[in-house]
Motif scaffolding. Sequence first.
Motif, short mmCIF file in Angstrom:
data_model
loop_
_atom_site.label_atom_id
_atom_site.label_comp_id
_atom_site.label_asym_id
_atom_site.label_seq_id
_atom_site.Cartn_x
_atom_site.Cartn_y
_atom_site.Cartn_z
N LEU A 192 0.83 -1.20 0.00
CA LEU A 192 0.00 0.00 0.00
C LEU A 192 0.87 1.26 0.00
CD1 LEU A 192 -2.45 -1.12 2.84
CD2 LEU A 192 -2.88 -1.28 0.39
N THR A 194 -0.17 3.91 1.77
CA THR A 194 -0.48 4.55 3.05
C THR A 194 -0.61 3.48 4.13
OG1 THR A 194 -2.87 4.47 2.63
CG2 THR A 194 -1.71 6.52 2.04
N PRO A 196 -2.85 1.74 6.73
CA PRO A 196 -4.31 1.63 6.94
C PRO A 196 -4.68 1.64 8.42
CG PRO A 196 -3.41 -0.54 6.54
CD PRO A 196 -2.24 0.42 6.42
N LYS A 197 -5.92 2.01 8.70
CA LYS A 197 -6.38 2.09 10.08
C LYS A 197 -6.39 0.73 10.78
CE LYS A 197 -9.27 6.24 9.72
NZ LYS A 197 -10.64 6.81 9.87
N ASN A 198 -6.66 -0.33 10.00
CA ASN A 198 -6.77 -1.65 10.64
C ASN A 198 -5.44 -2.21 11.10
OD1 ASN A 198 -5.86 -2.11 8.04
ND2 ASN A 198 -7.18 -3.90 7.67
N TYR A 218 -1.94 3.12 15.40
CA TYR A 218 -2.30 3.87 14.19
C TYR A 218 -2.09 5.37 14.36
CZ TYR A 218 -4.86 5.87 10.30
OH TYR A 218 -5.21 6.61 9.19
N ASN A 222 0.16 6.90 11.53
CA ASN A 222 -0.51 7.83 10.63
C ASN A 222 0.21 9.18 10.60
OD1 ASN A 222 -2.85 8.81 9.00
ND2 ASN A 222 -3.20 10.08 10.80
N ASN A 226 1.92 8.71 7.15
CA ASN A 226 0.90 9.19 6.22
C ASN A 226 0.93 10.71 6.06
OD1 ASN A 226 -0.02 6.60 5.79
ND2 ASN A 226 -1.78 6.78 7.16
#
Length: 359
Positions: A192, A194, A196-198, A218, A222, A226
């Motif tokens: 990916l 980015t 991811p939240k999971n 996260y 993030n 991110n």
Amino acid sequence: MEREIVRLDMNRDFEAFEELSVISFGEGTNSKRKMYEWLFDKNPYNKSGNMMYLLKEGGKVIGCDGLLPNELYVNGKTVLAAHSVKSMTHPDYKKQGIFRMMTQNSCERGKQDGVDVVIGLANDQSYPAYQKFGWPTLFEKEVYVKPILINNILKRRIKIGFLSSVGNSIYTAYMKNKLKVQMDKEISFEILNTVPKNIQKCWDTYKSKYNVLLVRDYKYLNYRYNERPDVKYITILAKIKNEIIGFAILHNSVANGSKMTSCVEFFTDPTNARYIKSLANVISKYCYDNGIEYVVVGTGLHGKFKNVLLSNGFMITRKPPKNNMMIANILSDKLTMNEINGHEKWHITQGDGETELDL
């Protein structure tokens, strides 16, 4: 002329701050204003504002030191830690006690904002000063490297481009085939752009198996990967039946004319050699698929990371990293030095400290 210590104000002070950074660390230092606004002003762990402080004499910045706050997981509890960064003294003002004064200021301001421990990866210039300040040394960081494509290595040794290309082709074909055989068929991977939240669930699942490491939830990932405005990172998820069992985050760049990737995050069950090996293998596959010549990764001595890496083509770098001495100064009674002292207690990655930020 009167001197004062002030909090870094981007609108007022950035040009002078940038000038001192270049004087202190050279033209290669990161001087992008947007990056510093993100790093200092937008840090979600700030309490009363950014924690970067300047020593000014009139309008001239003659010293700097500050903290980057984040959370540290220590034996099942979470404390507020802060990395010591951007310790600078203008060369015209050396040997006036500025380094000590600014370091003390950072610790005092950090304590006011609830920082429990200040940590830092000191280089050969700053390390002797921290020793004089009485800061304990926790460990010396190691970095591991794995050659992927050896064309440039062979060119330097053979000096004949054709022969080096042939040698690289043979080596690459052999290693790719060997890697294909080693890939775990039950573990799938997702690449990916980015985080991811999971990914939060992966942190929650395995954090209790670590002793000491920066919190990799996260919220942190993030912000760190991110939201950074000047670098794009690659996230690799390892999954079994759609459940994330580990992740790696990569920063691709060029060093000394060679394409390389730095594994800035490397997280999974630290006791599970199978998971660690699978992550290491998929990083190697990513490098082959993208023409990357070598990969570097850092880790502490906690768990099975080092043994698995060394048995899968990684080797300790010949020269230690520039910032390699982990030091600490405890500011509260929420943890003890015994809890964090020792390389065997830590998991530390290339994403920790100043090096990855090009500071």
